[in-house]
Design a protein around this motif. Structure first.
Motif, PDB file in Angstrom:
ATOM      1  N   HIS A 423       0.855  -1.192   0.000  1.00 62.30           N
ATOM      2  CA  HIS A 423       0.000   0.000   0.000  1.00 62.30           C
ATOM      3  C   HIS A 423       0.887   1.236   0.000  1.00 62.30           C
ATOM      4  CE1 HIS A 423      -2.904   3.041   1.050  1.00 62.30           C
ATOM      5  NE2 HIS A 423      -2.113   3.410   2.044  1.00 62.30           N
ATOM      6  N   TYR A 424       0.562   2.197  -0.849  1.00 62.97           N
ATOM      7  CA  TYR A 424       1.287   3.465  -0.827  1.00 62.97           C
ATOM      8  C   TYR A 424       0.357   4.571  -1.273  1.00 62.97           C
ATOM      9  CZ  TYR A 424       1.742   2.299  -5.777  1.00 62.97           C
ATOM     10  OH  TYR A 424       1.462   1.948  -7.073  1.00 62.97           O
ATOM     11  N   ARG A 425       0.679   5.781  -0.841  1.00 67.63           N
ATOM     12  CA  ARG A 425      -0.112   6.930  -1.270  1.00 67.63           C
ATOM     13  C   ARG A 425       0.289   7.334  -2.679  1.00 67.63           C
ATOM     14  NH1 ARG A 425      -1.345  11.331   3.391  1.00 67.63           N
ATOM     15  NH2 ARG A 425      -1.609  12.560   1.483  1.00 67.63           N
ATOM     16  N   ARG A 426      -0.709   7.784  -3.434  1.00 72.94           N
ATOM     17  CA  ARG A 426      -0.459   8.184  -4.832  1.00 72.94           C
ATOM     18  C   ARG A 426      -0.239   9.687  -4.957  1.00 72.94           C
ATOM     19  NH1 ARG A 426      -1.884   2.716  -4.550  1.00 72.94           N
ATOM     20  NH2 ARG A 426      -2.058   1.829  -6.639  1.00 72.94           N
ATOM     21  N   ASP A 427      -0.260  10.407  -3.837  1.00 76.60           N
ATOM     22  CA  ASP A 427      -0.311  11.873  -3.951  1.00 76.60           C
ATOM     23  C   ASP A 427       0.815  12.572  -3.190  1.00 76.60           C
ATOM     24  OD1 ASP A 427      -1.083  11.344  -1.374  1.00 76.60           O
ATOM     25  OD2 ASP A 427      -2.800  12.710  -1.388  1.00 76.60           O
ATOM     26  N   ILE A 428       1.946  11.893  -3.048  1.00 76.57           N
ATOM     27  CA  ILE A 428       3.047  12.526  -2.295  1.00 76.57           C
ATOM     28  C   ILE A 428       3.448  13.833  -2.999  1.00 76.57           C
ATOM     29  CG2 ILE A 428       5.473  12.248  -1.541  1.00 76.57           C
ATOM     30  CD1 ILE A 428       3.240  10.546  -0.011  1.00 76.57           C
ATOM     31  N   GLY A 429       3.552  14.890  -2.212  1.00 74.86           N
ATOM     32  CA  GLY A 429       3.957  16.197  -2.755  1.00 74.86           C
ATOM     33  C   GLY A 429       2.829  17.005  -3.342  1.00 74.86           C
ATOM     34  N   TYR A 430       1.575  16.543  -3.177  1.00 76.69           N
ATOM     35  CA  TYR A 430       0.480  17.207  -3.907  1.00 76.69           C
ATOM     36  C   TYR A 430       0.334  18.679  -3.549  1.00 76.69           C
ATOM     37  CZ  TYR A 430      -2.793  17.066   0.067  1.00 76.69           C
ATOM     38  OH  TYR A 430      -3.408  17.265   1.270  1.00 76.69           O
ATOM     39  N   ARG A 431       0.509  18.986  -2.269  1.00 73.76           N
ATOM     40  CA  ARG A 431       0.323  20.383  -1.857  1.00 73.76           C
ATOM     41  C   ARG A 431       1.361  21.296  -2.521  1.00 73.76           C
ATOM     42  NH1 ARG A 431      -0.350  18.957   3.298  1.00 73.76           N
ATOM     43  NH2 ARG A 431      -2.504  19.221   3.915  1.00 73.76           N
ATOM     44  N   ALA A 432       2.590  20.828  -2.495  1.00 68.98           N
ATOM     45  CA  ALA A 432       3.670  21.636  -3.068  1.00 68.98           C
ATOM     46  C   ALA A 432       3.524  21.751  -4.574  1.00 68.98           C
ATOM     47  CB  ALA A 432       5.020  21.004  -2.711  1.00 68.98           C
ATOM     48  N   ILE A 433       3.116  20.647  -5.234  1.00 70.05           N
ATOM     49  CA  ILE A 433       2.967  20.679  -6.684  1.00 70.05           C
ATOM     50  C   ILE A 433       1.837  21.650  -7.046  1.00 70.05           C
ATOM     51  CG2 ILE A 433       2.284  19.309  -8.711  1.00 70.05           C
ATOM     52  CD1 ILE A 433       3.928  16.977  -7.430  1.00 70.05           C
ATOM     53  N   ALA A 434       0.770  21.640  -6.276  1.00 64.96           N
ATOM     54  CA  ALA A 434      -0.329  22.590  -6.527  1.00 64.96           C
ATOM     55  C   ALA A 434       0.176  24.020  -6.291  1.00 64.96           C
ATOM     56  CB  ALA A 434      -1.500  22.281  -5.616  1.00 64.96           C
ATOM     57  N   HIS A 435       0.960  24.199  -5.241  1.00 65.31           N
ATOM     58  CA  HIS A 435       1.484  25.530  -4.934  1.00 65.31           C
ATOM     59  C   HIS A 435       2.359  26.029  -6.080  1.00 65.31           C
ATOM     60  CE1 HIS A 435       3.143  28.751  -2.387  1.00 65.31           C
ATOM     61  NE2 HIS A 435       4.276  28.486  -3.023  1.00 65.31           N
ATOM     62  N   LEU A 436       3.114  25.127  -6.661  1.00 66.88           N
ATOM     63  CA  LEU A 436       4.024  25.523  -7.750  1.00 66.88           C
ATOM     64  C   LEU A 436       3.276  25.669  -9.076  1.00 66.88           C
ATOM     65  CD1 LEU A 436       6.991  23.141  -6.888  1.00 66.88           C
ATOM     66  CD2 LEU A 436       6.992  25.632  -6.671  1.00 66.88           C
ATOM     67  N   GLY A 437       1.979  25.452  -9.041  1.00 64.56           N
ATOM     68  CA  GLY A 437       1.187  25.568 -10.269  1.00 64.56           C
ATOM     69  C   GLY A 437       1.450  24.419 -11.199  1.00 64.56           C
ATOM     70  N   GLY A 438       1.716  23.243 -10.609  1.00 58.80           N
ATOM     71  CA  GLY A 438       1.873  22.041 -11.419  1.00 58.80           C
ATOM     72  C   GLY A 438       3.255  21.863 -12.013  1.00 58.80           C
TER      73      GLY A 438
END
Ligand code: AMP
Ligand code: GLY
Length: 439
Positions: A423-438
Protein backbone atom coordinates in the motif's frame (compact mmCIF):
# COMPACT_ATOMS: atom_id res chain seq x y z
CA UNK A 1 24.72 6.54 -13.04
CA UNK A 2 22.91 4.81 -10.18
CA UNK A 3 23.86 6.10 -6.73
CA UNK A 4 27.11 4.72 -5.43
CA UNK A 5 26.99 3.21 -1.98
CA UNK A 6 29.99 5.22 -0.94
CA UNK A 7 33.22 4.53 -2.74
CA UNK A 8 35.06 7.60 -1.58
CA UNK A 9 38.68 8.58 -1.72
CA UNK A 10 40.96 9.83 1.03
CA UNK A 11 41.90 8.67 4.50
CA UNK A 12 39.28 6.28 5.81
CA UNK A 13 39.41 6.01 9.50
CA UNK A 14 36.22 6.16 11.53
CA UNK A 15 33.76 3.37 12.25
CA UNK A 16 30.22 4.61 12.55
CA UNK A 17 27.52 2.73 14.44
CA UNK A 18 23.99 3.72 13.38
CA UNK A 19 21.41 2.64 15.94
CA UNK A 20 17.93 1.72 14.71
CA UNK A 21 16.32 -0.24 11.89
CA UNK A 22 14.18 2.12 9.82
CA UNK A 23 14.46 3.94 6.53
CA UNK A 24 15.91 6.92 8.37
CA UNK A 25 18.80 4.82 9.65
CA UNK A 26 19.41 3.23 6.23
CA UNK A 27 19.56 6.74 4.72
CA UNK A 28 21.93 8.02 7.44
CA UNK A 29 24.24 5.03 7.02
CA UNK A 30 24.18 5.40 3.22
CA UNK A 31 25.15 9.06 3.50
CA UNK A 32 27.80 8.56 6.18
CA UNK A 33 29.41 5.76 4.20
CA UNK A 34 30.21 8.36 1.54
CA UNK A 35 32.33 10.40 3.96
CA UNK A 36 36.09 10.20 3.29
CA UNK A 37 36.56 9.89 7.05
CA UNK A 38 34.41 6.80 7.41
CA UNK A 39 35.96 3.37 7.15
CA UNK A 40 32.98 1.20 8.09
CA UNK A 41 29.34 1.68 8.95
CA UNK A 42 27.53 -0.73 11.25
CA UNK A 43 23.78 -0.84 11.74
CA UNK A 44 22.18 -2.22 14.87
CA UNK A 45 19.86 -3.97 14.35
CA UNK A 46 19.38 -2.71 10.76
CA UNK A 47 17.25 -4.34 8.05
CA UNK A 48 17.70 -6.17 4.73
CA UNK A 49 18.91 -2.95 3.06
CA UNK A 50 21.82 -2.72 5.50
CA UNK A 51 22.29 -6.50 5.57
CA UNK A 52 26.07 -6.64 5.18
CA UNK A 53 26.73 -4.25 8.02
CA UNK A 54 24.21 -5.37 10.63
CA UNK A 55 24.93 -6.26 14.22
CA UNK A 56 22.07 -7.84 16.12
CA UNK A 57 21.38 -5.60 19.14
CA UNK A 58 18.10 -3.83 19.68
CA UNK A 59 18.27 -0.02 19.87
CA UNK A 60 17.49 -0.09 23.59
CA UNK A 61 19.99 -2.84 24.44
CA UNK A 62 22.49 -0.34 25.83
CA UNK A 63 24.91 -2.78 27.50
CA UNK A 64 25.50 -4.75 24.30
CA UNK A 65 25.77 -1.60 22.19
CA UNK A 66 28.32 -0.12 24.59
CA UNK A 67 30.46 -3.23 24.59
CA UNK A 68 30.36 -3.33 20.77
CA UNK A 69 31.40 0.35 20.53
CA UNK A 70 34.18 -0.19 23.08
CA UNK A 71 35.69 -3.02 21.03
CA UNK A 72 35.52 -1.14 17.72
CA UNK A 73 38.42 1.27 17.29
CA UNK A 74 37.49 4.96 17.02
CA UNK A 75 33.75 4.31 16.88
CA UNK A 76 31.32 7.19 16.44
CA UNK A 77 27.69 6.37 17.27
CA UNK A 78 24.64 7.97 15.70
CA UNK A 79 21.25 7.34 17.29
CA UNK A 80 18.20 7.13 15.01
CA UNK A 81 15.05 6.62 17.12
CA UNK A 82 13.83 8.36 20.29
CA UNK A 83 13.53 5.38 22.65
CA UNK A 84 17.25 4.94 23.34
CA UNK A 85 17.59 8.73 23.83
CA UNK A 86 14.77 8.67 26.36
CA UNK A 87 16.56 6.02 28.43
CA UNK A 88 19.83 7.95 28.41
CA UNK A 89 21.95 6.22 25.76
CA UNK A 90 24.04 9.36 25.22
CA UNK A 91 24.86 9.77 28.91
CA UNK A 92 25.72 6.06 29.22
CA UNK A 93 28.06 6.11 26.20
CA UNK A 94 29.73 9.32 27.36
CA UNK A 95 30.37 7.92 30.83
CA UNK A 96 32.38 5.22 29.08
CA UNK A 97 34.32 7.82 27.05
CA UNK A 98 32.54 6.85 23.81
CA UNK A 99 31.68 9.42 21.15
CA UNK A 100 27.97 9.58 20.38
CA UNK A 101 25.75 12.03 18.51
CA UNK A 102 22.48 12.98 20.21
CA UNK A 103 20.99 14.77 23.22
CA UNK A 104 21.51 13.84 26.86
CA UNK A 105 18.55 12.29 28.67
CA UNK A 106 17.85 15.65 30.31
CA UNK A 107 17.82 17.45 26.96
CA UNK A 108 15.69 14.72 25.36
CA UNK A 109 12.85 15.74 27.71
CA UNK A 110 11.90 18.16 24.94
CA UNK A 111 10.53 15.14 23.10
CA UNK A 112 9.82 12.76 25.98
CA UNK A 113 7.57 15.06 27.94
CA UNK A 114 4.94 17.26 26.34
CA UNK A 115 4.41 18.92 29.72
CA UNK A 116 8.10 19.82 29.92
CA UNK A 117 8.21 21.06 26.33
CA UNK A 118 5.03 23.17 26.57
CA UNK A 119 6.10 24.75 29.87
CA UNK A 120 9.59 25.31 28.44
CA UNK A 121 8.07 27.06 25.41
CA UNK A 122 5.98 29.26 27.69
CA UNK A 123 9.09 30.18 29.76
CA UNK A 124 11.06 31.15 26.65
CA UNK A 125 8.38 32.88 24.59
CA UNK A 126 8.43 30.23 21.85
CA UNK A 127 5.24 30.42 19.79
CA UNK A 128 2.88 27.51 20.52
CA UNK A 129 -0.85 26.93 21.07
CA UNK A 130 -2.36 28.09 24.38
CA UNK A 131 -2.53 25.16 26.81
CA UNK A 132 -3.19 23.77 30.26
CA UNK A 133 -1.60 20.81 32.12
CA UNK A 134 -3.74 18.38 34.11
CA UNK A 135 -3.59 15.22 36.17
CA UNK A 136 -7.14 15.59 37.46
CA UNK A 137 -9.88 14.57 34.98
CA UNK A 138 -12.55 16.90 36.40
CA UNK A 139 -10.26 19.91 36.19
CA UNK A 140 -9.36 18.90 32.62
CA UNK A 141 -13.03 18.73 31.57
CA UNK A 142 -13.71 22.09 33.26
CA UNK A 143 -10.84 23.61 31.28
CA UNK A 144 -12.30 22.38 27.99
CA UNK A 145 -15.75 23.71 28.96
CA UNK A 146 -14.38 27.12 29.88
CA UNK A 147 -12.03 27.52 26.90
CA UNK A 148 -14.22 26.00 24.19
CA UNK A 149 -13.62 23.58 21.32
CA UNK A 150 -11.94 22.18 19.28
CA UNK A 151 -9.07 21.13 21.54
CA UNK A 152 -6.18 18.68 21.28
CA UNK A 153 -5.64 16.35 24.26
CA UNK A 154 -2.05 15.09 24.49
CA UNK A 155 -0.44 12.36 26.54
CA UNK A 156 2.63 13.71 28.39
CA UNK A 157 5.07 10.89 27.58
CA UNK A 158 6.15 8.98 24.47
CA UNK A 159 3.20 7.25 22.79
CA UNK A 160 4.54 6.09 19.41
CA UNK A 161 2.75 8.92 17.59
CA UNK A 162 -0.68 7.98 18.99
CA UNK A 163 -0.75 10.31 21.96
CA UNK A 164 -2.47 13.39 20.48
CA UNK A 165 -6.25 13.24 20.20
CA UNK A 166 -8.11 15.95 18.32
CA UNK A 167 -11.48 16.63 19.95
CA UNK A 168 -14.26 18.53 18.19
CA UNK A 169 -16.97 17.93 20.80
CA UNK A 170 -17.09 17.93 24.58
CA UNK A 171 -17.96 14.23 24.45
CA UNK A 172 -14.79 13.47 22.47
CA UNK A 173 -12.74 15.51 24.94
CA UNK A 174 -14.30 13.74 27.93
CA UNK A 175 -13.60 10.39 26.30
CA UNK A 176 -9.96 11.28 25.55
CA UNK A 177 -9.44 12.52 29.12
CA UNK A 178 -11.03 9.34 30.53
CA UNK A 179 -8.95 7.06 28.33
CA UNK A 180 -5.70 8.71 29.37
CA UNK A 181 -6.18 9.83 32.99
CA UNK A 182 -8.77 7.33 34.28
CA UNK A 183 -8.40 4.14 32.24
CA UNK A 184 -4.60 4.61 31.91
CA UNK A 185 -4.61 3.37 28.31
CA UNK A 186 -1.17 4.93 27.84
CA UNK A 187 0.27 3.70 31.15
CA UNK A 188 2.47 6.17 33.05
CA UNK A 189 3.06 8.15 29.86
CA UNK A 190 -0.50 9.36 30.50
CA UNK A 191 -0.17 10.33 34.16
CA UNK A 192 -0.47 13.93 32.99
CA UNK A 193 -1.99 15.51 29.91
CA UNK A 194 -1.65 18.72 27.98
CA UNK A 195 -4.82 20.24 26.54
CA UNK A 196 -4.17 22.81 23.86
CA UNK A 197 -5.98 24.91 21.29
CA UNK A 198 -6.53 23.30 17.91
CA UNK A 199 -4.58 25.13 15.21
CA UNK A 200 -5.79 25.20 11.64
CA UNK A 201 -2.98 25.50 9.12
CA UNK A 202 -0.39 23.33 7.38
CA UNK A 203 2.47 21.43 8.99
CA UNK A 204 6.17 21.51 8.15
CA UNK A 205 9.18 19.87 9.72
CA UNK A 206 12.03 22.21 10.64
CA UNK A 207 15.08 20.16 11.47
CA UNK A 208 18.46 21.40 12.64
CA UNK A 209 21.69 20.04 14.04
CA UNK A 210 22.65 21.69 17.34
CA UNK A 211 25.79 21.78 19.47
CA UNK A 212 24.39 23.41 22.60
CA UNK A 213 24.77 26.94 21.20
CA UNK A 214 24.41 26.96 17.42
CA UNK A 215 21.75 25.61 15.06
CA UNK A 216 22.68 24.42 11.56
CA UNK A 217 19.40 23.94 9.68
CA UNK A 218 18.78 21.08 7.28
CA UNK A 219 16.81 21.73 4.10
CA UNK A 220 13.12 21.96 4.88
CA UNK A 221 10.97 18.89 4.41
CA UNK A 222 7.33 17.97 4.71
CA UNK A 223 5.92 14.58 5.48
CA UNK A 224 2.49 13.05 4.88
CA UNK A 225 1.26 11.55 8.11
CA UNK A 226 -2.11 10.06 7.15
CA UNK A 227 -2.44 6.62 5.62
CA UNK A 228 -4.66 7.53 2.63
CA UNK A 229 -4.51 10.03 -0.22
CA UNK A 230 -5.76 13.53 0.48
CA UNK A 231 -4.56 13.22 4.10
CA UNK A 232 -7.41 10.88 5.04
CA UNK A 233 -7.51 8.01 7.51
CA UNK A 234 -5.33 7.21 10.50
CA UNK A 235 -2.08 8.90 11.46
CA UNK A 236 1.05 6.89 10.65
CA UNK A 237 4.77 7.34 11.22
CA UNK A 238 4.81 9.05 7.79
CA UNK A 239 3.79 7.82 4.31
CA UNK A 240 6.13 9.99 2.28
CA UNK A 241 8.12 13.19 2.33
CA UNK A 242 9.77 15.71 0.09
CA UNK A 243 12.30 18.49 0.22
CA UNK A 244 12.40 21.48 -0.25
CA UNK A 245 8.99 22.85 0.72
CA UNK A 246 8.11 25.66 -1.70
CA UNK A 247 5.22 27.03 0.39
CA UNK A 248 7.65 28.10 3.11
CA UNK A 249 9.12 31.50 2.26
CA UNK A 250 12.60 32.61 3.31
CA UNK A 251 10.92 34.97 5.75
CA UNK A 252 8.97 32.16 7.38
CA UNK A 253 12.09 29.98 7.59
CA UNK A 254 13.91 32.84 9.27
CA UNK A 255 11.03 33.27 11.72
CA UNK A 256 11.15 29.56 12.64
CA UNK A 257 14.93 29.70 13.05
CA UNK A 258 14.82 32.80 15.27
CA UNK A 259 11.61 32.30 17.27
CA UNK A 260 11.64 28.54 17.67
CA UNK A 261 15.04 26.97 17.10
CA UNK A 262 17.39 29.60 18.54
CA UNK A 263 15.13 30.37 21.50
CA UNK A 264 15.00 26.65 22.25
CA UNK A 265 18.75 26.14 22.11
CA UNK A 266 19.39 29.29 24.18
CA UNK A 267 16.69 28.31 26.67
CA UNK A 268 18.04 24.79 27.11
CA UNK A 269 21.51 26.21 27.72
CA UNK A 270 20.19 28.71 30.27
CA UNK A 271 18.35 25.92 32.08
CA UNK A 272 21.48 23.80 32.31
CA UNK A 273 20.63 21.15 29.68
CA UNK A 274 22.51 22.29 26.58
CA UNK A 275 20.85 20.74 23.56
CA UNK A 276 23.15 18.71 21.31
CA UNK A 277 21.90 16.53 18.48
CA UNK A 278 18.97 16.94 16.13
CA UNK A 279 16.25 19.36 17.08
CA UNK A 280 13.16 18.72 15.01
CA UNK A 281 10.34 21.21 15.44
CA UNK A 282 6.93 20.12 14.17
CA UNK A 283 5.49 23.45 13.07
CA UNK A 284 1.92 24.41 12.24
CA UNK A 285 1.88 27.43 9.95
CA UNK A 286 -1.20 29.58 10.58
CA UNK A 287 -1.54 32.78 8.53
CA UNK A 288 2.17 32.57 7.70
CA UNK A 289 3.14 32.49 11.40
CA UNK A 290 4.86 29.43 12.94
CA UNK A 291 3.46 27.63 16.01
CA UNK A 292 5.35 24.74 17.55
CA UNK A 293 3.25 21.58 17.88
CA UNK A 294 6.01 19.42 19.28
CA UNK A 295 9.73 18.82 19.41
CA UNK A 296 11.51 15.65 18.40
CA UNK A 297 15.12 15.09 19.39
CA UNK A 298 16.07 13.01 16.36
CA UNK A 299 16.03 13.04 12.59
CA UNK A 300 12.62 12.69 10.92
CA UNK A 301 11.44 9.48 9.34
CA UNK A 302 10.76 9.69 6.39
CA UNK A 303 12.02 13.30 6.08
CA UNK A 304 15.65 12.14 6.37
CA UNK A 305 15.39 10.03 3.22
CA UNK A 306 14.87 12.93 0.76
CA UNK A 307 17.15 15.15 2.83
CA UNK A 308 20.08 12.72 2.54
CA UNK A 309 19.59 12.48 -1.22
CA UNK A 310 19.80 16.27 -1.50
CA UNK A 311 22.65 16.87 0.96
CA UNK A 312 25.87 17.81 -0.81
CA UNK A 313 27.92 18.40 2.33
CA UNK A 314 29.61 15.58 4.16
CA UNK A 315 27.29 14.80 7.10
CA UNK A 316 29.94 13.40 9.46
CA UNK A 317 31.77 16.68 10.26
CA UNK A 318 28.46 18.25 11.32
CA UNK A 319 27.63 15.36 13.63
CA UNK A 320 31.12 15.47 15.12
CA UNK A 321 30.94 19.26 15.53
CA UNK A 322 27.65 18.84 17.39
CA UNK A 323 29.41 16.57 19.90
CA UNK A 324 32.45 18.87 20.11
CA UNK A 325 30.48 22.11 20.36
CA UNK A 326 32.04 23.82 17.33
CA UNK A 327 29.28 23.81 14.71
CA UNK A 328 29.70 27.54 14.10
CA UNK A 329 33.11 26.87 12.52
CA UNK A 330 31.53 24.80 9.71
CA UNK A 331 29.00 27.21 8.24
CA UNK A 332 25.78 26.20 6.53
CA UNK A 333 25.24 22.88 4.78
CA UNK A 334 25.11 22.67 1.01
CA UNK A 335 22.20 21.11 -0.85
CA UNK A 336 21.61 19.90 -4.38
CA UNK A 337 19.24 22.17 -6.25
CA UNK A 338 16.02 20.61 -7.49
CA UNK A 339 14.01 18.38 -5.20
CA UNK A 340 13.80 14.92 -3.69
CA UNK A 341 10.70 12.89 -2.92
CA UNK A 342 10.15 9.71 -0.95
CA UNK A 343 7.19 7.36 -1.30
CA UNK A 344 6.68 4.89 1.55
CA UNK A 345 5.49 1.42 0.57
CA UNK A 346 3.69 -0.15 3.52
CA UNK A 347 2.17 -3.52 4.39
CA UNK A 348 -1.60 -4.02 3.98
CA UNK A 349 -3.25 -3.16 7.30
CA UNK A 350 -0.62 -0.68 8.53
CA UNK A 351 -0.85 1.29 10.85
CA UNK A 352 -3.05 -1.45 12.34
CA UNK A 353 -2.40 -5.18 12.16
CA UNK A 354 -0.39 -6.42 9.16
CA UNK A 355 1.29 -9.61 7.95
CA UNK A 356 5.02 -10.09 7.49
CA UNK A 357 7.09 -12.38 5.32
CA UNK A 358 5.84 -11.31 1.86
CA UNK A 359 8.50 -11.65 -0.84
CA UNK A 360 9.57 -8.32 -2.36
CA UNK A 361 10.40 -8.35 -6.09
CA UNK A 362 11.85 -5.74 -8.41
CA UNK A 363 14.54 -4.33 -6.11
CA UNK A 364 17.42 -5.36 -8.41
CA UNK A 365 15.84 -3.62 -11.37
CA UNK A 366 15.21 -0.44 -9.41
CA UNK A 367 18.78 -0.46 -8.09
CA UNK A 368 19.99 0.31 -11.64
CA UNK A 369 17.78 3.40 -12.03
CA UNK A 370 19.69 6.69 -11.99
CA UNK A 371 18.71 9.18 -9.28
CA UNK A 372 16.65 6.58 -7.39
CA UNK A 373 17.53 5.07 -4.03
CA UNK A 374 15.37 2.60 -2.14
CA UNK A 375 15.91 2.88 1.59
CA UNK A 376 14.65 -0.17 3.46
CA UNK A 377 12.59 -0.03 6.65
CA UNK A 378 10.61 -3.14 7.66
CA UNK A 379 12.50 -5.71 5.58
CA UNK A 380 14.44 -8.87 6.38
CA UNK A 381 16.38 -11.53 4.47
CA UNK A 382 14.86 -15.02 4.15
CA UNK A 383 17.48 -17.09 2.43
CA UNK A 384 18.33 -15.07 -0.67
CA UNK A 385 15.03 -13.25 -0.75
CA UNK A 386 14.08 -9.90 0.73
CA UNK A 387 10.77 -10.15 2.59
CA UNK A 388 8.52 -7.69 4.39
CA UNK A 389 9.10 -7.45 8.12
CA UNK A 390 7.24 -4.36 9.32
CA UNK A 391 4.50 -1.83 8.70
CA UNK A 392 6.50 0.66 6.69
CA UNK A 393 8.51 -1.54 4.33
CA UNK A 394 10.39 0.53 1.73
CA UNK A 395 11.15 4.21 1.19
CA UNK A 396 11.45 4.76 -2.55
CA UNK A 397 13.32 8.04 -2.90
CA UNK A 398 14.25 9.99 -6.02
CA UNK A 399 15.97 13.20 -7.06
CA UNK A 400 14.68 15.46 -9.80
CA UNK A 401 15.38 18.90 -11.18
CA UNK A 402 12.04 19.91 -9.70
CA UNK A 403 9.53 18.32 -7.37
CA UNK A 404 7.23 17.00 -10.09
CA UNK A 405 10.16 15.18 -11.72
CA UNK A 406 11.31 13.76 -8.40
CA UNK A 407 7.81 12.53 -7.60
CA UNK A 408 7.31 11.01 -11.07
CA UNK A 409 10.62 9.19 -10.86
CA UNK A 410 9.86 7.86 -7.38
CA UNK A 411 6.49 6.53 -8.62
CA UNK A 412 8.14 4.99 -11.70
CA UNK A 413 10.36 3.03 -9.33
CA UNK A 414 7.46 2.17 -7.01
CA UNK A 415 5.65 0.69 -10.02
CA UNK A 416 8.52 -1.75 -10.55
CA UNK A 417 8.47 -3.08 -6.98
CA UNK A 418 5.96 -5.73 -6.01
CA UNK A 419 4.92 -7.47 -2.84
CA UNK A 420 1.58 -8.89 -1.73
CA UNK A 421 -0.55 -6.21 -0.08
CA UNK A 422 1.73 -3.25 -0.89
CA UNK A 423 0.00 0.00 0.00
CA UNK A 424 1.29 3.46 -0.83
CA UNK A 425 -0.11 6.93 -1.27
CA UNK A 426 -0.46 8.18 -4.83
CA UNK A 427 -0.31 11.87 -3.95
CA UNK A 428 3.05 12.53 -2.30
CA UNK A 429 3.96 16.20 -2.76
CA UNK A 430 0.48 17.21 -3.91
CA UNK A 431 0.32 20.38 -1.86
CA UNK A 432 3.67 21.64 -3.07
CA UNK A 433 2.97 20.68 -6.68
CA UNK A 434 -0.33 22.59 -6.53
CA UNK A 435 1.48 25.53 -4.93
CA UNK A 436 4.02 25.52 -7.75
CA UNK A 437 1.19 25.57 -10.27
CA UNK A 438 1.87 22.04 -11.42
CA UNK A 439 5.59 22.58 -12.18
P1 AMP B 1 2.08 15.61 18.18
O1 AMP B 1 1.97 14.32 18.90
O2 AMP B 1 2.07 16.80 19.05
O3 AMP B 1 3.14 15.62 17.14
O4 AMP B 1 0.76 15.66 17.28
C1 AMP B 1 0.48 14.69 16.31
C2 AMP B 1 -0.33 15.33 15.20
O5 AMP B 1 -1.55 15.85 15.73
C3 AMP B 1 0.37 16.53 14.59
O6 AMP B 1 1.25 16.16 13.57
C4 AMP B 1 -0.81 17.32 14.07
O7 AMP B 1 -1.25 16.79 12.82
C5 AMP B 1 -1.87 17.07 15.10
N1 AMP B 1 -1.86 18.14 16.11
C6 AMP B 1 -1.14 18.19 17.25
N2 AMP B 1 -1.36 19.32 17.93
C7 AMP B 1 -2.22 20.03 17.21
C8 AMP B 1 -2.86 21.31 17.37
N3 AMP B 1 -2.64 22.07 18.45
N4 AMP B 1 -3.70 21.72 16.41
C9 AMP B 1 -3.95 20.95 15.33
N5 AMP B 1 -3.42 19.75 15.11
C10 AMP B 1 -2.56 19.28 16.04
N1 GLY C 1 7.87 12.02 10.18
C1 GLY C 1 7.51 12.28 11.51
C2 GLY C 1 8.55 11.99 12.50
O1 GLY C 1 9.68 11.64 12.20
O2 GLY C 1 8.24 12.11 13.68
Amino acid sequence: MPFSDGLSVGMKKRSVLVIGSGGREHALGWKLRQSPDVEKVFHSPGNAGTENSNIPFKATNLDELISFAEKEEDCFTVVGPEDPLAIGIVDRFQTKGLRIFGPSQAAAQLENSKVFSKQFMARHNIPTAEFGVFDNPDAAVDYVKSKGLPKVVKVDGLAAGKGSIICHTLEEARDAIQRILVRSEFGHAGDRIVIEDFLNGYEVSYIGICDGKTVTPLAMAQDHKRIFDGDQGQNTGGMGAYSPVPMVSEKLQEAILEKVMKRTVNGMQEEGHPFKGVLYAGIMVVDDEPYTLEFNCRFGDPETQPQMLRMKSDLLPYLEASVDGNLASLGPMEWKSGAAACVVMASRGYPGVYERGKVIRGLDEVATMPDVKVFHAGTAMRGNEVVTNGGRVLNVTALGSNLREAVELAYLAVGRIRFDGAHYRRDIGYRAIAHLGGV
